[in-house]
Design an enzyme around this catalytic site. Structure first.
Site, mmCIF file in Angstrom:
data_model
loop_
_atom_site.group_PDB
_atom_site.id
_atom_site.type_symbol
_atom_site.label_atom_id
_atom_site.label_comp_id
_atom_site.label_asym_id
_atom_site.label_seq_id
_atom_site.Cartn_x
_atom_site.Cartn_y
_atom_site.Cartn_z
ATOM 1 N N SER A 51 3.805 0.226 -0.209
ATOM 2 C CA SER A 51 4.004 -1.102 -0.796
ATOM 3 C C SER A 51 2.705 -1.778 -1.208
ATOM 4 O O SER A 51 2.652 -3.004 -1.358
ATOM 5 C CB SER A 51 4.759 -2.002 0.200
ATOM 6 N N TRP A 55 -4.234 -0.889 -1.350
ATOM 7 C CA TRP A 55 -4.687 -1.876 -2.335
ATOM 8 C C TRP A 55 -5.052 -3.192 -1.651
ATOM 9 O O TRP A 55 -6.144 -3.719 -1.830
ATOM 10 C CB TRP A 55 -3.554 -2.093 -3.342
ATOM 11 N N HIS A 119 2.404 -0.267 9.633
ATOM 12 C CA HIS A 119 3.753 -0.327 9.067
ATOM 13 C C HIS A 119 4.799 -0.622 10.142
ATOM 14 O O HIS A 119 5.985 -0.729 9.823
ATOM 15 C CB HIS A 119 4.128 1.018 8.433
ATOM 16 N N SER A 149 7.674 6.173 -4.723
ATOM 17 C CA SER A 149 6.315 6.423 -4.263
ATOM 18 C C SER A 149 6.301 7.135 -2.917
ATOM 19 O O SER A 149 5.510 8.061 -2.694
ATOM 20 C CB SER A 149 5.543 5.102 -4.172
ATOM 21 N N ARG A 269 -1.613 6.222 -6.431
ATOM 22 C CA ARG A 269 -0.976 7.113 -7.398
ATOM 23 C C ARG A 269 -0.979 6.450 -8.779
ATOM 24 O O ARG A 269 -1.960 6.472 -9.481
ATOM 25 C CB ARG A 269 0.443 7.461 -6.919
ATOM 26 N N LYS A 270 0.132 5.827 -9.193
ATOM 27 C CA LYS A 270 0.184 5.185 -10.500
ATOM 28 C C LYS A 270 0.113 3.662 -10.404
ATOM 29 O O LYS A 270 -0.374 2.999 -11.300
ATOM 30 C CB LYS A 270 1.457 5.597 -11.239
#
Length: 309
Positions: A51, A55, A119, A149, A269-270
């Site tokens: 999620s 980042w 998490h 993901s 990833r993307k």
């Protein structure tokens, strides 16, 4: 690849068997997480897996260090769920710890300010966190992109068994948790959404970060009590663009390949919003959306499943 607009396929019995085997939750030794000594200056980044964990932890760490970028991305935060894993634990957790790149440095030897990432469900977080009221940043992401993901990363791990098709697992997304202590997506996001007004909690959506990263950096800095100059805010924003973080992670691609079958970084990833449309059939989307709406009813919590530019 099955996409929106294509007919759904019926899973083979062997795929159902593979799903049942693959979906046996991993038992995490939560008592070790609960026993962690928490410092008052520790900042917690809590998410449901896939999620925007890396980042946000990158954003927080660079803010905490006033925009300095001289620390490796995987040394800037401590993923406590794997930090507590020992050699005699579930082999999948041991392999995941190695693949995640967790250092051998003891948690107590890591200098402050630490960013502790997890998490796990609230009841499994360090007990001292509830006593000391540390700053908590929770990132929520729309469940369709989370499902895709998570599937991509798990499928790439060499230590895991062969995964069944995405459709098989996605149909069970709201009932299934890969790790027992993580719970399911809806439990996680709804709990922290209800706590969004707590003084020590910042609830932020992945899609809002994608829409306005600079605004998100400013919000996090203010929440952490950091008065940073516009130049530093710009520097952090540029550094934490998804493409720049991906380049940093891919620089370690040779190391990753020891643990993953991959063409790109499994951790960055993307970073798209709406990538789920490349994987959901019409039928799967209808089923998934119906369950999502039932779970979110009455909460006031909504998500963007695409971003219109």
């Amino acid at each position: 690849m099955t996409v929106i607009g294509m007919a759904a396929t019926t899973p083979e019995p062997s795929q159902e068997m593979a799903a049942n085997e693959a979906m046996k939750p991993i038992i995490l030794p939560v008592e070790r997480i609960q026993a962690i000594d928490v410092r008052e200056e520790d900042v917690f980044v809590i998410t449901y897996a896939k999620s925007g964990t890396h980042w946000m932890s990158e954003i927080v760490q660079t803010i905490q260090h006033d925009g300095k970028m001289d620390m490796d991305i995987f040394e800037k935060r401590v993923f406590i769920d794997l930090k507590v894993i020992e050699e005699n634990d579930d082999p999948r957790l041991v392999d995941a710890k190695k693949a995640e790149g967790a250092s051998n440095t003891k948690l107590e030897d890591i200098k402050s300010p630490r960013v502790l990432v997890s998490h796990v469900k609230p009841e499994y977080l360090p007990k001292q966190l509830h006593e000391k009221k540390n700053k908590i940043i929770y990132v929520a992401r729309n469940p369709k992109d989370v499902a895709v993901s998570g599937y991509k990363m798990t499928s790439a791990m060499k230590s895991f068994i062969e995964m069944p098709p995405f459709e098989v697992l996605a149909e069970r997304f709201f009932e299934f948790t890969p790790v027992d202590a993580h719970g399911v997506w809806s439990e996680s996001v709804i709990h922290w959404w209800k706590r969004r007004m707590d003084d020590n909690v910042l609830f932020i959506k992945y899609e809002d970060m994608k829409r306005d990263l600079k605004g998100a950096v400013k919000t996090v800095a203010a929440f952490l009590g950091k008065d940073l100059s516009p130049d530093v805010i710009d520097k952090i924003t540029d550094h934490c663009q998804i493409e720049n973080m991906k380049k940093s992670a891919i620089a370690r691609k040779d190391w990753f390949c020891k643990h993953y079958d991959m063409k790109e970084s499994p951790f960055v990833r993307k970073g798209k919003v709406g990538g789920w449309k490349d994987h959901f059939t019409v039928a799967l989307n209808q089923t998934f959306t119906k369950k999502y709406e039932e779970l979110m009813q009455g909460t006031g919590l909504t998500f963007d499943f695409d971003l219109k530019k």
